[in-house]
Design an enzyme around this catalytic site. Structure first.
Site, PDB file in Angstrom:
ATOM      1  N   LYS A 294       0.862  -1.176   0.000  1.00 24.39           N
ATOM      2  CA  LYS A 294       0.000   0.000   0.000  1.00 24.39           C
ATOM      3  C   LYS A 294       0.902   1.231   0.000  1.00 24.39           C
ATOM      4  CE  LYS A 294      -3.698   2.362   2.518  1.00 24.39           C
ATOM      5  NZ  LYS A 294      -4.568   2.344   3.721  1.00 24.39           N
ATOM      6  N   LYS A 347      -2.207  -1.562  -3.653  1.00 19.74           N
ATOM      7  CA  LYS A 347      -3.017  -0.350  -3.683  1.00 19.74           C
ATOM      8  C   LYS A 347      -2.101   0.848  -3.856  1.00 19.74           C
ATOM      9  CE  LYS A 347      -6.356   2.257  -0.876  1.00 19.74           C
ATOM     10  NZ  LYS A 347      -7.100   2.345   0.404  1.00 19.74           N
TER      11      LYS A 347
END
Length: 425
Positions: A294, A347
């Site tokens: 992320k 992400k």
């Protein structure tokens, strides 16, 4: 492909004879008895007309042996002619064909061939639908995310889930808008069994027992500081103390009926700690989807508006990954695998296709990609401004995430894309 039909128009028998070994008379139609013009052109005189638009072929009543004998004797029935070679436009250069044996375009020349050789597929089953919920009864539009709402957990949410299930999307992930009065520096509301998320999970499981519910494990929706962890007075995000809170949050969600808990906080060691906490409470069946890579991305802006969860100060760069880093994702991958993650997530999605492929090539675990709010909003804005075809770009972007190696995609387009794939407008 339409079947050719054969009809006889006032045509006298030609070369009537008897096949060897039989007594039945039949008409042998020699090739020179057929018209020289295309067979679908009907001439004025009596003739055999072969057309592709008049339904089933009229049978002549011949046996297999009679048909074979006629062909062996050289009396081959006429078929539609080979279509002429299409003419090139005026001015086309006259050149010799290239001497190349491999022409990849041969496998792309028709929709049927392209479909047959398509390497990547896209299905509603690949989608996880992120849904924002709040305590109110009305659905509140999110300005930066056209088409998305904070859904009332007792009303609008159930309706949206029903729509998604109707087109094959049976997985959702919940993100709560928590009242400011319940936010604290340590985010204790995150593990309140009577809190918004546990209540919502129980309601959904009561209505749709087979719905797959993913949850977000992080403190930022519950923190008065807006960070994913507990903030020390000098601004440092405390790692181990935060993980302690996350374990209680994950257990609370599992107790309510969550199928997959998803730590998105990026604290070190949280996957192993959560796995141990779940197992100790008898939730060995609950999966962990770790936000493995992320990044501290600028694509998250609309999401933070949706949950009103912007950090009160600073940024998240001390725990989320540097967008410039690629190899570092392997460090996170190996840690999450060893600690018991069941699914690995990247992400954002589209700007990080190389990282999705990196994880796909280095792990046998399922890979998830999150097509984040900024990606969604840009496509929506481009469509509104008529700069792009929203539907085509949406589907292409999702296909690209699958091609890069994502097994599942968290996307705000889940319902819209599934409707397109099902042939709905």
């Amino acid at each position: 492909m339409a079947a050719c039909s054969t009809s006889i128009v006032n045509m006298p028998p030609v070369n009537v004879g008897t096949l060897k070994g039989g007594s039945k008379n039949y008409a042998i139609l020699k090739p020179n008895s057929f018209p020289t013009r295309p067979c679908w052109y009907k001439q004025q005189h009596s003739m055999l007309v072969v057309k592709a638009s008049e339904g089933p072929i009229k049978k002549l009543g011949l046996s297999d042996a009679e048909c074979e004998a006629a062909v062996v004797a050289g009396n081959v029935p006429e078929a539609p002619p080979v279509p002429p070679v299409p003419a090139s436009p005026p001015g086309t250069p006259l050149i010799s064909s290239f001497d190349i044996s491999r022409r990849p375009r041969r496998n792309r020349r028709s929709p049927v061939l392209r479909s047959a050789f398509q390497e990547t597929s896209l299905s509603p089953a690949n989608f996880v639908y992120p849904l924002f919920i709040h305590e109110g009864e009305e659905d509140v539009p999110i300005g930066a995310m056209p088409g998305c709402y904070r859904l009332g957990w007792r009303h609008g949410l159930l309706e949206e889930v029903a729509k998604a299930r109707d087109v094959g999307v049976n997985s959702i992930v919940l993100f709560p808008k928590v009242p400011d009065a319940l936010k604290t520096p340590t985010g204790d509301e995150a593990y309140n069994d009577a809190g918004l998320v546990p209540r919502t999970i129980r309601l959904l499981k009561d209505k749709y027992p087979d719905l797959i519910i993913y949850t977000d494990v992080a403190l930022d929706p519950y923190s008065s500081d807006g960070h994913d962890g507990i903030v020390r007075e000098d601004g440092v995000i405390m790692n181990d103390e935060t993980v302690h809170q996350l374990c209680k949050q994950a257990v609370s969600q599992a107790r309510a009926g969550a199928d997959v808990v998803s730590p998105s906080d990026m604290m070190d060691g949280r996957v192993g700690a959560i796995r141990s906490a779940l197992d100790a409470e008898g939730f060995q069946h609950v999966s962990i989807m770790s936000y493995t890579a992320k990044y501290a991305s600028s694509f998250y802006g609309p999401f933070r508006e949706a949950l009103d969860s912007n950090p009160r100060f600073g940024d998240k760069k001390t725990y989320q990954m540097n967008p410039a880093n690629y190899r570092e994702a392997l460090i996170e991958l190996r840690a999450d695998e060893s600690e018991g993650a069941d699914i690995l997530l990247v992400k954002p999605g589209l700007p990080y296709l190389d990282v999705i492929r990196l994880l796909r090539d280095n792990s046998p675990l399922p890979i998830a990609a999150y097509q984040v709010s900024g990606e969604y909003s840009m496509i929506k804005a481009g469509g509104v401004l008529k700069m792009i075809d929203e539907q085509k770009v949406m589907l292409e972007s999702l296909m690209c995430l699958r091609r890069a190696g994502a097994d599942i995609i968290l996307t705000y387009f889940a319902l819209q894309a599934a409707r397109c794939l099902c042939g709905e407008n």
